[in-house]
Design an enzyme around this catalytic site. Structure first.
Site, PDB file in Angstrom:
ATOM      1  N   ASP A  76      -7.291 -52.518  20.706  1.00  0.00           N
ATOM      2  CA  ASP A  76      -7.249 -53.529  21.757  1.00  0.00           C
ATOM      3  C   ASP A  76      -8.259 -54.628  21.358  1.00  0.00           C
ATOM      4  O   ASP A  76      -8.961 -54.535  20.344  1.00  0.00           O
ATOM      5  CB  ASP A  76      -7.552 -52.922  23.130  1.00  0.00           C
ATOM      6  CG  ASP A  76      -7.024 -53.805  24.264  1.00  0.00           C
ATOM      7  OD1 ASP A  76      -6.740 -54.995  24.022  1.00  0.00           O
ATOM      8  OD2 ASP A  76      -6.908 -53.314  25.403  1.00  0.00           O
TER       9      ASP A  76
HETATM   10  C1  BGC Z   1      -5.740 -55.978  27.072  1.00  0.00           C
HETATM   11  C2  BGC Z   1      -4.415 -55.495  26.517  1.00  0.00           C
HETATM   12  C3  BGC Z   1      -3.643 -56.659  25.946  1.00  0.00           C
HETATM   13  C4  BGC Z   1      -4.487 -57.356  24.902  1.00  0.00           C
HETATM   14  C5  BGC Z   1      -3.803 -58.514  24.215  1.00  0.00           C
HETATM   15  C6  BGC Z   1      -6.486 -56.873  26.097  1.00  0.00           C
HETATM   16  O1  BGC Z   1      -7.597 -57.473  26.686  1.00  0.00           O
HETATM   17  O2  BGC Z   1      -6.532 -54.866  27.406  1.00  0.00           O
HETATM   18  O3  BGC Z   1      -3.689 -54.843  27.521  1.00  0.00           O
HETATM   19  O4  BGC Z   1      -2.420 -56.223  25.414  1.00  0.00           O
HETATM   20  O5  BGC Z   1      -5.669 -57.849  25.531  1.00  0.00           O
HETATM   21  O6  BGC Z   1      -3.723 -59.616  25.022  1.00  0.00           O
END
Ligand code: BGC
Length: 729
Positions: free
Chosen positions: A279
């Site tokens: 993430d």
């Molecule tokens: C979130 C994810 C998301 C990713 C990309 C992160 O901050 O936790 O769920 O897919 O960002 O935008």
């Protein structure tokens, strides 16, 4: 893995391999600063050359400040692809996007209820449809990878990402999550209308102890295995191509550094062969947030050794540089990189990216059209839960004069939640123009029988006096409360109760003596204990999507009969947040002391405008052997005057077990539709897997003994006989 991939891998340099494992945000190739890009978004050729040609970056993500049209997205994809074609090996860049409740970053796309709302439909077909439409419309914009669905369980109602989950239950989340994956991927992710799904956030993200996003969770291994793994396992079995890791830490170990979860469990036990992506910034956080790595370079080593294939870095080249250094100095082997790069190249090949990134626009005639709109409207209708309806308050009577008020009555933000045109959804009211708020939809249906008293604020003073005055002239007050849109830590709260200003509005309105219908648009069950008794009817909508205004208006007027059921326990008190599958000693009231399980509304609860009578609950046998399939049947009759849908829910209770059994667990459900007076026999099949739990040695076991089967108000029992291989309870 196929020969094409092996041949390509054999030609790659170390730097090209590290590049493939790198994912950067679009901010790094656009004009402006990270998080503060110029608007409208403009790609910067010089930066693109550095990212795609010099660093051979394998993947990009994100959107910039605001969603784009399909044609703008196609231009962006073409510009990136052009650079990839100039590289030595011409490996395409894989673009990933948060298509969350539809293609939420594509202007004009069809937006469904958020996952919690889909959870409330208890309808696998609608979850699959959302997946299909989301994939189709994301691909219409040229993007082959969506960071969805979420398989985390929403078991701490304070957590600001509850609305991104299918709710608190293991079985419900697994069923709807796997249906969504099937919808998104079909049986060929290279099909023009399909893409790669990304399950997230593996594992145990949904239960931070404090309730705040990305704060520590403490989860016993047994619970991790019995509650948090199965929904992911089911969605992996449905073929999910990729998976994203939990940004948090469990029992003091950040998941991005945990080899036992990322490799032993995910690869060896669950057999996952696809791509593991981190993430946002999470490898860097191993150093500067979790503090398990003394340097950024050490953080990269930890994450790679734990099992990460691709780092969502996403703002610089540090990951790529450190990874190269770690291999050059012999800390990480190049073979380890090959493992990940092979998976990434295979994914790109399966997606058809080597044949050209984007299908022609003509492939997508249904984009944003009436067929998809009808599906999302149907999902919104079924996502709304009628939790209370006293004295026939709903549906509204034909002659009723209605006052509409409250802060969620006239905003598309509360209907849609976050991940809508932007990360936080703050621009939704400007971008969703063709769709109706509750106000717009009710105006169409009630005409001059409707009056409206605006309330712009959620937490500051609402003009209560004006609302009370306006209520004097009406028969019914419809008051719309809840939350505005937020995503991730922006939604952290210290108090689960609904804001005081909103509670005060209902308290004052109740003094008028007029019946109050409460509508809740919110990302999690905010406490309403102080006002629930003051309202004759309560509709919980969570975030029902762009069609939610119309769906709510249809339910208020009786055009649609409500059929949603809560996918989460709606708590009543701030210190009583147990889930429906609590343990017996949690219900202390049975022992005559304070502390019963008394939620506002139970998981699975949801009323209709008709009644259903359940009878003839029968089992194929009462004595069961380990390998038997138990047939459970029940007759359901619609005893009312209108056609309606009902969710038949089967719960099981293991009466005695070597690990304290929960009071009950959902094991099966089926959503059916019955005409007035019609009855139907619904049949379920249970096997030993449904009787199993994770035992004292953290392995799945089945123990002999008595099990109780419960459907609606009925129950019956069977006894699982002891066989030579079984332990005793
Ligand atoms: C979130 C994810 C998301 C990713 C990309 C992160 O901050 O936790 O769920 O897919 O960002 O935008």
């Amino acid at each position: 893995m196929d020969q094409f991939v092996e041949d390509l891998l054999a030609k790659m340099t170390l730097a090209e391999k590290a590049g493939q494992m790198t994912q950067l945000t679009i901010d790094t190739v656009a004009n402006g600063k990270a998080y503060k890009l110029d608007f409208p978004l403009k790609l910067n050729d010089k930066k693109l050359v550095e990212v795609v040609q010099k660093y051979a970056v394998g993947s990009m993500l994100n959107v910039g400040p605001l969603a784009h049209t399909t044609s703008r997205w196609r231009e962006i994809m073409a510009a990136i692809d052009k650079q990839a074609n100039k590289t030595r090996l011409k490996i395409p860049v894989l673009y990933g996007i948060d298509s969350i409740h539809g293609a939420s970053y594509v202007m004009g796309a069809t937006l469904f209820p958020q996952q919690l709302g889909l959870g409330a439909t208890w309808n696998r077909d609608l979850a699959q449809k959302m997946g299909e439409v989301s994939a189709y419309e994301t691909k219409a914009a040229g993007m082959p990878w969506a960071f969805s669905p979420v398989l985390d369980l929403g078991r701490n109602p304070l957590w600001p990402r509850i609305w991104e989950t299918f709710g608190e239950d293991v079985y419900l989340a697994g069923e709807l999550g796997s249906a969504t994956v099937r919808g998104m991927q079909g049986d060929n992710i290279g099909h023009p209308h399909k893409l790669a799904a990304c399950l997230k956030h593996f594992l145990g993200y949904g239960v931070p102890l404090s309730g705040r996003d990305r704060t520590p969770a403490y989860i016993p291994a047994r619970q991790l295995a019995e509650y948090h793994v199965p929904p992911f396992a089911k969605a992996l079995a449905a073929g999910a191509a990729t998976i994203m890791i939990n940004s948090g830490e469990i029992n003091g170990i950040p998941v991005h550094s945990d080899r036992s979860i990322l490799t032993d469990l995910l690869r060896d036990e669950l057999g996952f062969t696809g791509v593991v992506v981190t993430d946002w910034e999470d490898i860097q956080y191993l150093h500067n947030r979790h503090r398990v790595a003394e340097s950024q370079k050490e953080a990269v080593r930890m994450a790679i050794e734990a099992g990460v294939d691709m780092s969502m870095v996403p703002l610089d080249f540090t990951f790529t540089d450190y990874l190269i250094e770690l291999v050059e100095e012999g800390t990480i082997s190049e073979d380890r990189l090959d493992l990940s790069v092979r998976r990434i190249l295979q994914l790109k090949k399966d997606l058809g990216l080597f044949q050209g990134m984007v299908e022609p626009q003509e492939e997508y005639p249904l984009f944003g059209g009436t067929e998809f709109k009808e599906s999302s409207l149907e999902a919104s209708r079924q996502a709304i839960v009628l939790c209370k309806n006293e004295k026939g308050a709903l549906p509204l009577k034909k002659a009723d004069k209605v006052l509409l008020c409250g802060p969620t009555a006239d905003t598309l933000r509360s209907l849609n939640g976050g991940w809508t045109y932007s990360w936080q959804g703050e621009l939704t009211d400007e971008q969703s123009l063709p769709f109706s708020t509750i106000l717009g939809a009710l105006e169409n249906k009630l005409g001059d029988r409707l009056s409206y008293e605006p309330a712009v604020s959620f937490s500051e003073e609402i003009d209560i006096e004006a609302a009370v005055k306006a209520a004097q002239n009406v028969d019914v007050i419809v008051t719309c409360l809840g939350e505005t849109s937020y995503t991730e830590f922006y939604g952290n709260i210290d108090n689960l109760s609904l804001d005081v200003a909103q509670l005060d509005l209902v308290k004052a309105l109740s003094k008028t003596g007029k019946p109050i219908v409460l509508i809740l648009l919110e990302g999690r069950p905010r406490l309403i204990g102080e006002i629930a008794d003051l309202c004759q009817a309560i509709l919980v909508g969570f975030h029902p999507g762009n069609e939610g205004g119309e769906a709510i208006a249809e339910i208020l007027t009786g055009e649609t009969c409500p059929s949603g059921k809560l996918p989460i326990t709606y708590p009543k008190y701030p210190n009583a947040l147990s889930t429906y599958d609590y343990k017996h000693p949690e219900n202390l009231e049975l022992q005559g002391v304070l502390g019963g399980f008394k939620p506002q509304f139970e998981f699975g609860h949801g009323l209709s405008y008709t009644n259903f009578a359940y009878s003839k609950l029968m089992l194929s046998q009462n004595n069961v052997h380990e390998n038997d399939t138990i047939k459970v049947s029940v007759e359901v009759k619609n005893t009312g005057k209108i056609k309606a849908k009902e969710v038949v829910q089967l719960y099981l209770s293991d009466l005695y077990a070597s690990i304290t059994p929960p009071v009950k667990r959902l094991k099966r459900f089926e959503k059916i539709e019955l005409a007035a007076g019609e009855s139907k026999v619904v049949e379920f099949h249970l096997t030993k897997d449904d009787l199993a739990f994770v035992g004292r040695d953290n392995r799945w076991i089945v123990e002999p003994g008595t099990f109780k089967v419960m459907i609606a108000g009925l129950s019956t029992e069977f006894v699982l006989q002891k066989t030579s291989t079984m332990a005793s309870a």
